[in-house]
Design a protein around this motif. Structure first.
Motif, PDB file in Angstrom:
ATOM      1  N   VAL A   1     -18.773 -51.613 -32.641  1.00  0.00           N
ATOM      2  CA  VAL A   1     -19.441 -52.764 -33.245  1.00  0.00           C
ATOM      3  C   VAL A   1     -18.721 -54.024 -32.800  1.00  0.00           C
ATOM      4  O   VAL A   1     -17.484 -54.054 -32.740  1.00  0.00           O
ATOM      5  CB  VAL A   1     -19.404 -52.661 -34.789  1.00  0.00           C
ATOM      6  N   MET A   2     -19.478 -55.054 -32.468  1.00  0.00           N
ATOM      7  CA  MET A   2     -18.902 -56.356 -32.133  1.00  0.00           C
ATOM      8  C   MET A   2     -19.589 -57.435 -32.963  1.00  0.00           C
ATOM      9  O   MET A   2     -20.819 -57.520 -32.969  1.00  0.00           O
ATOM     10  CB  MET A   2     -19.061 -56.676 -30.638  1.00  0.00           C
ATOM     11  N   LEU A   3     -18.800 -58.241 -33.656  1.00  0.00           N
ATOM     12  CA  LEU A   3     -19.319 -59.390 -34.388  1.00  0.00           C
ATOM     13  C   LEU A   3     -19.148 -60.634 -33.524  1.00  0.00           C
ATOM     14  O   LEU A   3     -18.071 -60.856 -32.962  1.00  0.00           O
ATOM     15  CB  LEU A   3     -18.580 -59.566 -35.714  1.00  0.00           C
ATOM     16  N   GLY A   4     -20.197 -61.435 -33.428  1.00  0.00           N
ATOM     17  CA  GLY A   4     -20.149 -62.626 -32.587  1.00  0.00           C
ATOM     18  C   GLY A   4     -20.648 -63.868 -33.307  1.00  0.00           C
ATOM     19  O   GLY A   4     -21.065 -63.805 -34.471  1.00  0.00           O
ATOM     20  N   GLU A   5     -20.601 -64.992 -32.581  1.00  0.00           N
ATOM     21  CA  GLU A   5     -20.961 -66.308 -33.138  1.00  0.00           C
ATOM     22  C   GLU A   5     -20.258 -66.511 -34.478  1.00  0.00           C
ATOM     23  O   GLU A   5     -20.865 -66.815 -35.504  1.00  0.00           O
ATOM     24  CB  GLU A   5     -22.480 -66.461 -33.281  1.00  0.00           C
TER      25      GLU A   5
ATOM     26  N   ARG B   1     -25.708 -52.253 -42.996  1.00  0.00           N
ATOM     27  CA  ARG B   1     -27.150 -51.994 -43.003  1.00  0.00           C
ATOM     28  C   ARG B   1     -27.782 -52.378 -41.659  1.00  0.00           C
ATOM     29  O   ARG B   1     -28.579 -51.632 -41.094  1.00  0.00           O
ATOM     30  CB  ARG B   1     -27.802 -52.766 -44.145  1.00  0.00           C
ATOM     31  N   VAL B   2     -27.398 -53.525 -41.132  1.00  0.00           N
ATOM     32  CA  VAL B   2     -27.949 -53.959 -39.845  1.00  0.00           C
ATOM     33  C   VAL B   2     -27.454 -53.047 -38.717  1.00  0.00           C
ATOM     34  O   VAL B   2     -28.207 -52.697 -37.797  1.00  0.00           O
ATOM     35  CB  VAL B   2     -27.572 -55.428 -39.558  1.00  0.00           C
ATOM     36  N   ALA B   3     -26.181 -52.637 -38.791  1.00  0.00           N
ATOM     37  CA  ALA B   3     -25.632 -51.750 -37.757  1.00  0.00           C
ATOM     38  C   ALA B   3     -26.371 -50.416 -37.745  1.00  0.00           C
ATOM     39  O   ALA B   3     -26.666 -49.866 -36.663  1.00  0.00           O
ATOM     40  CB  ALA B   3     -24.138 -51.529 -37.992  1.00  0.00           C
ATOM     41  N   MET B   4     -26.693 -49.882 -38.916  1.00  0.00           N
ATOM     42  CA  MET B   4     -27.439 -48.624 -38.985  1.00  0.00           C
ATOM     43  C   MET B   4     -28.812 -48.765 -38.355  1.00  0.00           C
ATOM     44  O   MET B   4     -29.287 -47.886 -37.634  1.00  0.00           O
ATOM     45  CB  MET B   4     -27.599 -48.164 -40.453  1.00  0.00           C
TER      46      MET B   4
ATOM     47  N   HIS C   1     -17.451 -66.115 -41.081  1.00  0.00           N
ATOM     48  CA  HIS C   1     -18.724 -65.407 -41.142  1.00  0.00           C
ATOM     49  C   HIS C   1     -19.201 -65.167 -39.720  1.00  0.00           C
ATOM     50  O   HIS C   1     -18.856 -65.926 -38.807  1.00  0.00           O
ATOM     51  CB  HIS C   1     -19.772 -66.225 -41.902  1.00  0.00           C
ATOM     52  N   ALA C   2     -20.005 -64.129 -39.536  1.00  0.00           N
ATOM     53  CA  ALA C   2     -20.573 -63.820 -38.214  1.00  0.00           C
ATOM     54  C   ALA C   2     -22.074 -64.006 -38.254  1.00  0.00           C
ATOM     55  O   ALA C   2     -22.732 -63.688 -39.252  1.00  0.00           O
ATOM     56  CB  ALA C   2     -20.227 -62.394 -37.815  1.00  0.00           C
ATOM     57  N   ALA C   3     -22.606 -64.507 -37.132  1.00  0.00           N
ATOM     58  CA  ALA C   3     -24.052 -64.741 -37.053  1.00  0.00           C
ATOM     59  C   ALA C   3     -24.765 -63.674 -36.223  1.00  0.00           C
ATOM     60  O   ALA C   3     -25.991 -63.590 -36.260  1.00  0.00           O
ATOM     61  CB  ALA C   3     -24.337 -66.121 -36.458  1.00  0.00           C
ATOM     62  N   THR C   4     -24.005 -62.871 -35.463  1.00  0.00           N
ATOM     63  CA  THR C   4     -24.619 -61.785 -34.691  1.00  0.00           C
ATOM     64  C   THR C   4     -23.782 -60.518 -34.819  1.00  0.00           C
ATOM     65  O   THR C   4     -22.566 -60.582 -35.049  1.00  0.00           O
ATOM     66  CB  THR C   4     -24.745 -62.129 -33.197  1.00  0.00           C
ATOM     67  N   ILE C   5     -24.429 -59.392 -34.655  1.00  0.00           N
ATOM     68  CA  ILE C   5     -23.733 -58.110 -34.601  1.00  0.00           C
ATOM     69  C   ILE C   5     -24.314 -57.304 -33.441  1.00  0.00           C
ATOM     70  O   ILE C   5     -25.531 -57.253 -33.261  1.00  0.00           O
ATOM     71  CB  ILE C   5     -23.859 -57.340 -35.934  1.00  0.00           C
ATOM     72  N   THR C   6     -23.428 -56.737 -32.646  1.00  0.00           N
ATOM     73  CA  THR C   6     -23.823 -55.890 -31.514  1.00  0.00           C
ATOM     74  C   THR C   6     -23.319 -54.476 -31.771  1.00  0.00           C
ATOM     75  O   THR C   6     -22.160 -54.278 -32.138  1.00  0.00           O
ATOM     76  CB  THR C   6     -23.227 -56.411 -30.201  1.00  0.00           C
ATOM     77  N   VAL C   7     -24.206 -53.521 -31.566  1.00  0.00           N
ATOM     78  CA  VAL C   7     -23.872 -52.107 -31.713  1.00  0.00           C
ATOM     79  C   VAL C   7     -24.019 -51.447 -30.353  1.00  0.00           C
ATOM     80  O   VAL C   7     -24.983 -51.726 -29.627  1.00  0.00           O
ATOM     81  CB  VAL C   7     -24.796 -51.432 -32.744  1.00  0.00           C
TER      82      VAL C   7
ATOM     83  N   LEU D   1     -28.401 -62.326 -37.021  1.00  0.00           N
ATOM     84  CA  LEU D   1     -28.555 -62.205 -38.470  1.00  0.00           C
ATOM     85  C   LEU D   1     -29.342 -63.381 -39.033  1.00  0.00           C
ATOM     86  O   LEU D   1     -29.232 -64.509 -38.525  1.00  0.00           O
ATOM     87  CB  LEU D   1     -27.180 -62.133 -39.131  1.00  0.00           C
ATOM     88  N   PRO D   2     -30.151 -63.153 -40.059  1.00  0.00           N
ATOM     89  CA  PRO D   2     -30.910 -64.266 -40.657  1.00  0.00           C
ATOM     90  C   PRO D   2     -30.015 -65.399 -41.132  1.00  0.00           C
ATOM     91  O   PRO D   2     -30.407 -66.561 -41.125  1.00  0.00           O
ATOM     92  CB  PRO D   2     -31.631 -63.589 -41.830  1.00  0.00           C
TER      93      PRO D   2
END
Length: 423
Positions: free
Chosen positions: A346-350, A325-328, A286-292, A313-314
């Motif tokens: 897009v980059m997924l982190g944590e 949805r968050v990326a948009m 699972h990822a806790a952050t997303i960077t666009v 992300l919550p």
């Protein structure tokens, strides 16, 4: 018992995959191009002999291509990945311990295997060539670093017939061989460290091998110290039987044409977030952050703009719908009209293992089991029926921004309508 680590490497992998299904390419200079048919990312022996450099822009090679008949292919990564899976499956039949190191390289532990290791390697080469059409070379040594070096020798010196086993050489033979190889050919040294080593009188692999590890650590780092120990037969880099999970997942592409509207950028980011989520689920994370991010081309005269936004992300997730949805939302925060955009991503982190993480209080993960079932069904359909059979509607259907692939070969092993049929 002397360890015997083999490195099996497919020769000119991308170009060789193209040649397998198009015999007309045999003996002709072939290059494979990067996204949008921009730069050379692979070339065969014939194109190297014409002076084609890795990373060379294709538009600068058009004259040379016309003069010598250089054939360009767009990168067909679906084909290459499938051919890689076939090669790795064959390799796994020859020993129980295997590390898939890259798309075209695999380590194999032959220690204790009955029979001569050179004979085993030759059978492996023959079977891979017969079953896939791909040529490979094999290097064998007591450590991974020496196996990589032996593979280099097997490729460059025809007298080894595609297999070099350093364990079969006497001490004097090994020393003479290593003295004839430039130090920059050592795994982990390369063109960056080679000039520094040359400056202190270390020019060949044998020169480096004869140094004391402590001295090399003082002059460079513990990594180079381990390299010296490996060159002396002391294993410091063990086989990784299970590939470690990625700590970041990045999906980005340059556009096939410049994009000015937000809708097209959002379509691209929806696609990239979906692909990133698939990769996340594949490694059960699972990822806790997303960077666009999005940017214009920094190499032309257009007005320049570059921006990114990271969202915590919550609760960690692998849900495609939530990530899209968050990326948009993030894209709308950083988009500025009036620019000709060249790339987005897009980059997924944590990233953390799935399960066990703390959930949120605000409904971001409502219906967690329902989401998991939906994502499992999505992945299963796309695996069975083909990539993008099911997709998020926000990806769009007409995508003029999609990357250029004007020289793309068919999906010979990955697309039913394009599979070759003998008549």
């Amino acid at each position: 018992m002397t360890r015997a680590i083999a490195l099996i490497d497919v020769n000119n992998f991308y170009a060789s995959c193209e040649r397998v299904f198009d015999p007309k390419l045999e003996g002709k200079p072939v290059v494979v191009l990067s996204n949008n048919d921009g730069c050379v990312i692979a070339r065969n022996k014939e194109s190297r002999e014409l002076g084609v450099k890795m990373g060379a822009p294709w538009h600068e090679l058009k004259g040379l291509a016309r003069q010598h008949g250089i054939i360009a292919r767009s990168s067909n990564f679906a084909l290459y990945a499938d051919m890689s899976d076939r090669v790795m499956t064959i390799i796994s039949q020859f020993a129980p311990t295997q590390e898939v190191y890259s798309i075209d390289e695999s380590f194999l532990d032959l220690t204790g295997m009955p029979g001569q290791h050179t004979a085993i390697a030759q059978r492996m080469r023959s079977r891979i060539l017969q079953w896939t059409g791909l040529p490979v070379c094999v290097g064998i040594g007591p450590t991974k670093t020496l196996a990589k070096l032996a593979n280099h020798v097997a490729k460059k010196r025809p007298e080894y017939a595609g297999v070099c086993d350093l364990n079969q050489l006497s001490s004097s033979e090994l020393g003479a061989l290593l003295a004839s190889i430039e130090v920059g050919e050592v795994w982990g040294i390369g063109p960056r460290l080679a000039p520094r080593l040359n400056h202190i009188g270390i020019h060949s692999v044998q020169d480096l091998r004869c140094q004391t590890p402590e001295y090399i650590r003082q002059q460079f780092s513990v990594v180079v110290e381990k390299t010296v120990r490996e060159l002396n037969g002391q294993a410091c880099i063990e086989l990784e039987l299970i590939a470690p999970n990625k700590q970041q997942i990045v999906v980005s592409r340059s556009f096939g044409q410049k994009v000015t509207d937000l809708d097209s950028i959002c379509q691209s980011l929806s696609l990239y977030a979906s692909r990133a989520a698939e990769k996340l689920r594949k490694q059960k994370s699972h990822a806790a952050t997303i960077t666009v991010f999005m940017r214009t081309n920094p190499f032309n005269d257009d007005p320049r703009y570059s921006a990114h936004k990271t969202v915590a992300l919550p609760a960690p997730t692998d849900d495609t719908l939530q990530l899209v949805r968050v990326a948009m939302w993030a894209a709308r925060q950083i988009y500025k009209p009036g620019y000709r955009y060249h790339k987005s991503g897009v980059m997924l982190g944590e990233i953390m293992p799935a399960g066990g993480q703390q959930t949120d209080l605000f409904g971001f993960q409502d219906g967690g089991s329902k989401s998991a079932k939906l994502m499992a069904a999505l992945d299963q359909v796309n695996r069975k029926m083909g990539k993008h059979t099911l997709r998020v509607a926000s990806q769009g259907y007409r995508r003029p921004w999609a990357m250029r692939q004007n020289n793309l070969s068919a999906g010979y092993t990955t697309n039913w309508p394009e599979i070759i049929i003998c008549s």
